[in-house]
Scaffold this active site. Sequence first.
Site, mmCIF file in Angstrom:
data_model
loop_
_atom_site.group_PDB
_atom_site.id
_atom_site.type_symbol
_atom_site.label_atom_id
_atom_site.label_comp_id
_atom_site.label_asym_id
_atom_site.label_seq_id
_atom_site.Cartn_x
_atom_site.Cartn_y
_atom_site.Cartn_z
ATOM 1 N N GLY A 12 -4.281 -11.419 -14.786
ATOM 2 C CA GLY A 12 -3.697 -12.716 -14.496
ATOM 3 C C GLY A 12 -2.182 -12.764 -14.401
ATOM 4 O O GLY A 12 -1.592 -13.835 -14.501
ATOM 5 N N ASN A 14 -0.292 -12.272 -11.749
ATOM 6 C CA ASN A 14 0.062 -13.054 -10.552
ATOM 7 C C ASN A 14 -0.261 -14.530 -10.755
ATOM 8 O O ASN A 14 0.510 -15.401 -10.346
ATOM 9 C CB ASN A 14 -0.660 -12.522 -9.303
ATOM 10 C CG ASN A 14 0.082 -11.353 -8.685
ATOM 11 O OD1 ASN A 14 1.299 -11.334 -8.642
ATOM 12 N ND2 ASN A 14 -0.666 -10.379 -8.210
ATOM 13 N N LEU A 84 -12.085 -10.242 -7.482
ATOM 14 C CA LEU A 84 -12.757 -9.065 -6.929
ATOM 15 C C LEU A 84 -14.070 -9.326 -6.213
ATOM 16 O O LEU A 84 -14.566 -8.461 -5.506
ATOM 17 C CB LEU A 84 -12.964 -8.026 -8.036
ATOM 18 C CG LEU A 84 -11.658 -7.545 -8.698
ATOM 19 C CD1 LEU A 84 -11.966 -6.493 -9.755
ATOM 20 C CD2 LEU A 84 -10.680 -7.009 -7.671
ATOM 21 N N ASN A 101 -5.443 -14.838 0.107
ATOM 22 C CA ASN A 101 -5.584 -13.711 -0.805
ATOM 23 C C ASN A 101 -4.348 -12.840 -0.683
ATOM 24 O O ASN A 101 -3.704 -12.819 0.364
ATOM 25 C CB ASN A 101 -6.843 -12.913 -0.429
ATOM 26 C CG ASN A 101 -7.122 -11.773 -1.411
ATOM 27 O OD1 ASN A 101 -6.828 -11.868 -2.596
ATOM 28 N ND2 ASN A 101 -7.709 -10.700 -0.909
ATOM 29 N N HIS A 103 -3.237 -8.797 -1.012
ATOM 30 C CA HIS A 103 -3.814 -7.450 -1.017
ATOM 31 C C HIS A 103 -2.688 -6.451 -1.258
ATOM 32 O O HIS A 103 -1.642 -6.544 -0.613
ATOM 33 C CB HIS A 103 -4.506 -7.173 0.327
ATOM 34 C CG HIS A 103 -5.276 -5.897 0.333
ATOM 35 N ND1 HIS A 103 -6.491 -5.777 -0.301
ATOM 36 C CD2 HIS A 103 -4.999 -4.688 0.867
ATOM 37 C CE1 HIS A 103 -6.929 -4.530 -0.141
ATOM 38 N NE2 HIS A 103 -6.043 -3.863 0.562
ATOM 39 N N ASP A 144 -10.796 -8.605 3.386
ATOM 40 C CA ASP A 144 -9.457 -8.243 3.880
ATOM 41 C C ASP A 144 -9.300 -8.290 5.395
ATOM 42 O O ASP A 144 -8.464 -7.571 5.948
ATOM 43 C CB ASP A 144 -9.068 -6.838 3.369
ATOM 44 C CG ASP A 144 -9.147 -6.749 1.856
ATOM 45 O OD1 ASP A 144 -8.781 -7.730 1.195
ATOM 46 O OD2 ASP A 144 -9.587 -5.703 1.342
ATOM 47 N N GLU A 173 4.649 -8.498 -5.272
ATOM 48 C CA GLU A 173 3.725 -9.613 -5.497
ATOM 49 C C GLU A 173 4.416 -10.746 -6.253
ATOM 50 O O GLU A 173 4.308 -11.914 -5.887
ATOM 51 C CB GLU A 173 2.503 -9.143 -6.300
ATOM 52 C CG GLU A 173 1.575 -8.238 -5.526
ATOM 53 C CD GLU A 173 0.476 -7.645 -6.396
ATOM 54 O OE1 GLU A 173 -0.544 -7.238 -5.821
ATOM 55 O OE2 GLU A 173 0.622 -7.570 -7.641
#
Length: 187
Positions: A12, A14, A84, A101, A103, A144, A173
């Site tokens: 967690g 991010n 995930l 999302n 990646h 993705d 990120e």
Amino acid sequence: MKKIIVFASGSGTNTENIIKYFAKTKIANVVSVFTNNASAKVIERAKNHQIPVEIFSKTELLERNVLQKIQEIDPDLIVLAGFLLKFPENIIENYPNKIINIHPALLPNYGGKGMYGMHIHRAIVENKEKETGISIHFVNENYDEGGIIFQKSVALTADDTAETVAEKIHELEQKYFPEIISRLLED
């Protein structure tokens, strides 16, 4: 104030970064964190910021339970931050271009089922890549493969390990994910 729901499965970092970023703005707030992992550290991080947490099973995600909870909140954006499981089509269809999302690689490279976290970083080092980076993209029915919103690359050296690659990606990120979310919400 716009509403963000974050889906996460792990530590967690991010998610917490996004919570803190928007707590300082008048743009949006993270109103709920959803997780499929009852022991994920993201739960504690969310609770530390008084953000409600929804814990659900894979079955509940695929059936209508999770969609109904999302609809009750009526979010402006759904953010996957280290989530995930494959996102179900029933949610995607209800929120077109409202699910994003992040990646930890430059898509389309190193994307797809099973490509996450250290799996990606190890593959990048093994393939002696000269750069890697992050991709922020819309979520569609395939892992993705949704439209790319933003990419940022970082140079790699011959000395980089999977761990140092992970650190470089984490920095990207932390810096860019909240900024891009903010930009999307302001458009």
